[in-house]
Design a protein around this motif. Structure first.
Motif, PDB file in Angstrom:
ATOM      1  N   MET A 151       3.959   5.538  -5.795  1.00  0.00           N
ATOM      2  CA  MET A 151       3.848   5.633  -7.250  1.00  0.00           C
ATOM      3  C   MET A 151       2.843   6.710  -7.659  1.00  0.00           C
ATOM      4  SD  MET A 151       6.041   3.720  -8.651  1.00  0.00           S
ATOM      5  CE  MET A 151       5.495   3.624 -10.338  1.00  0.00           C
ATOM      6  N   ARG A 152       1.744   6.809  -6.920  1.00  0.00           N
ATOM      7  CA  ARG A 152       0.764   7.863  -7.207  1.00  0.00           C
ATOM      8  C   ARG A 152       1.374   9.238  -6.949  1.00  0.00           C
ATOM      9  NH1 ARG A 152      -3.879   6.153  -3.544  1.00  0.00           N
ATOM     10  NH2 ARG A 152      -4.678   8.197  -4.092  1.00  0.00           N
ATOM     11  N   GLU A 209      -0.033  12.924  -8.546  1.00  0.00           N
ATOM     12  CA  GLU A 209      -1.410  12.948  -8.034  1.00  0.00           C
ATOM     13  C   GLU A 209      -1.475  13.808  -6.769  1.00  0.00           C
ATOM     14  OE1 GLU A 209      -4.650   9.704  -6.502  1.00  0.00           O
ATOM     15  OE2 GLU A 209      -3.341   9.153  -8.174  1.00  0.00           O
ATOM     16  N   PRO A 210      -2.461  14.691  -6.674  1.00  0.00           N
ATOM     17  CA  PRO A 210      -2.557  15.570  -5.498  1.00  0.00           C
ATOM     18  C   PRO A 210      -3.131  14.833  -4.282  1.00  0.00           C
ATOM     19  CG  PRO A 210      -4.344  16.035  -7.002  1.00  0.00           C
ATOM     20  CD  PRO A 210      -3.467  15.000  -7.671  1.00  0.00           C
ATOM     21  N   LYS A 211      -2.830  15.371  -3.129  1.00  0.00           N
ATOM     22  CA  LYS A 211      -3.411  14.939  -1.861  1.00  0.00           C
ATOM     23  C   LYS A 211      -3.162  13.467  -1.533  1.00  0.00           C
ATOM     24  CE  LYS A 211      -6.944  18.447  -2.198  1.00  0.00           C
ATOM     25  NZ  LYS A 211      -8.339  18.761  -2.311  1.00  0.00           N
ATOM     26  N   ILE A 212      -1.958  13.002  -1.784  1.00  0.00           N
ATOM     27  CA  ILE A 212      -1.582  11.644  -1.401  1.00  0.00           C
ATOM     28  C   ILE A 212      -0.997  11.716   0.001  1.00  0.00           C
ATOM     29  CG2 ILE A 212      -0.100   9.660  -1.916  1.00  0.00           C
ATOM     30  CD1 ILE A 212      -2.340  10.146  -3.947  1.00  0.00           C
ATOM     31  N   GLN A 251       2.730  17.631  -3.501  1.00  0.00           N
ATOM     32  CA  GLN A 251       2.483  17.151  -4.864  1.00  0.00           C
ATOM     33  C   GLN A 251       3.636  17.557  -5.767  1.00  0.00           C
ATOM     34  OE1 GLN A 251      -0.960  19.014  -6.584  1.00  0.00           O
ATOM     35  NE2 GLN A 251      -0.925  17.754  -8.407  1.00  0.00           N
ATOM     36  N   LEU A 252       3.998  16.701  -6.714  1.00  0.00           N
ATOM     37  CA  LEU A 252       4.974  17.071  -7.741  1.00  0.00           C
ATOM     38  C   LEU A 252       4.238  17.816  -8.845  1.00  0.00           C
ATOM     39  CD1 LEU A 252       7.071  13.788  -8.159  1.00  0.00           C
ATOM     40  CD2 LEU A 252       7.504  15.740  -6.668  1.00  0.00           C
ATOM     41  N   ASP A 280       0.824  -1.202   0.000  1.00  0.00           N
ATOM     42  CA  ASP A 280       0.000   0.000   0.000  1.00  0.00           C
ATOM     43  C   ASP A 280       0.863   1.258   0.000  1.00  0.00           C
ATOM     44  OD1 ASP A 280      -2.433  -1.378  -0.046  1.00  0.00           O
ATOM     45  OD2 ASP A 280      -2.437  -1.584   2.144  1.00  0.00           O
ATOM     46  N   GLU A 281       1.970   1.243   0.737  1.00  0.00           N
ATOM     47  CA  GLU A 281       2.892   2.381   0.734  1.00  0.00           C
ATOM     48  C   GLU A 281       3.549   2.539  -0.631  1.00  0.00           C
ATOM     49  OE1 GLU A 281       3.391   4.721   3.107  1.00  0.00           O
ATOM     50  OE2 GLU A 281       1.778   3.730   4.188  1.00  0.00           O
TER      51      GLU A 281
END
Length: 83
Positions: free
Chosen positions: A30-31, A36-39, A51-52, A24-25
């Motif tokens: 990867m996201r 991807e925002p708000k990870i 976020q990148l 899960d980590e």
């Protein structure tokens, strides 16, 4: 990994979180690497930027993934010739 990537956050995620046992980590990493925002990455590395967004950051991610692939495939550091 740190010596080939100019972005500390990306190098940390690539070297510490992508190699984690917790799938899960790894998926969250990867996201995050994909922009991807708000990870929620606080459990793995709490001081990461949210976020990148910069094209140079995405270029660094692609370079690092290519390096990892070449190393695993035996083409890195004196292995078989790439392509």
């Amino acid at each position: 990994m740190h010596d080939m990537i100019d972005f500390e956050d990306i190098a940390e995620v690539m070297s510490k979180v992508l190699t984690a046992i917790n799938i899960d980590e790894v998926k969250k990493a990867m996201r995050w690497l994909g922009g991807e925002p708000k990870i929620e990455m606080a459990t793995a590395l709490p001081a990461l930027q949210p976020q990148l967004t910069d094209s140079r950051e995405f270029g660094a991610v692609l370079r690092a993934l290519a390096h990892m692939y070449a190393t695993v495939d035996g083409r890195g550091r004196g292995g078989r010739k790439a392509w």
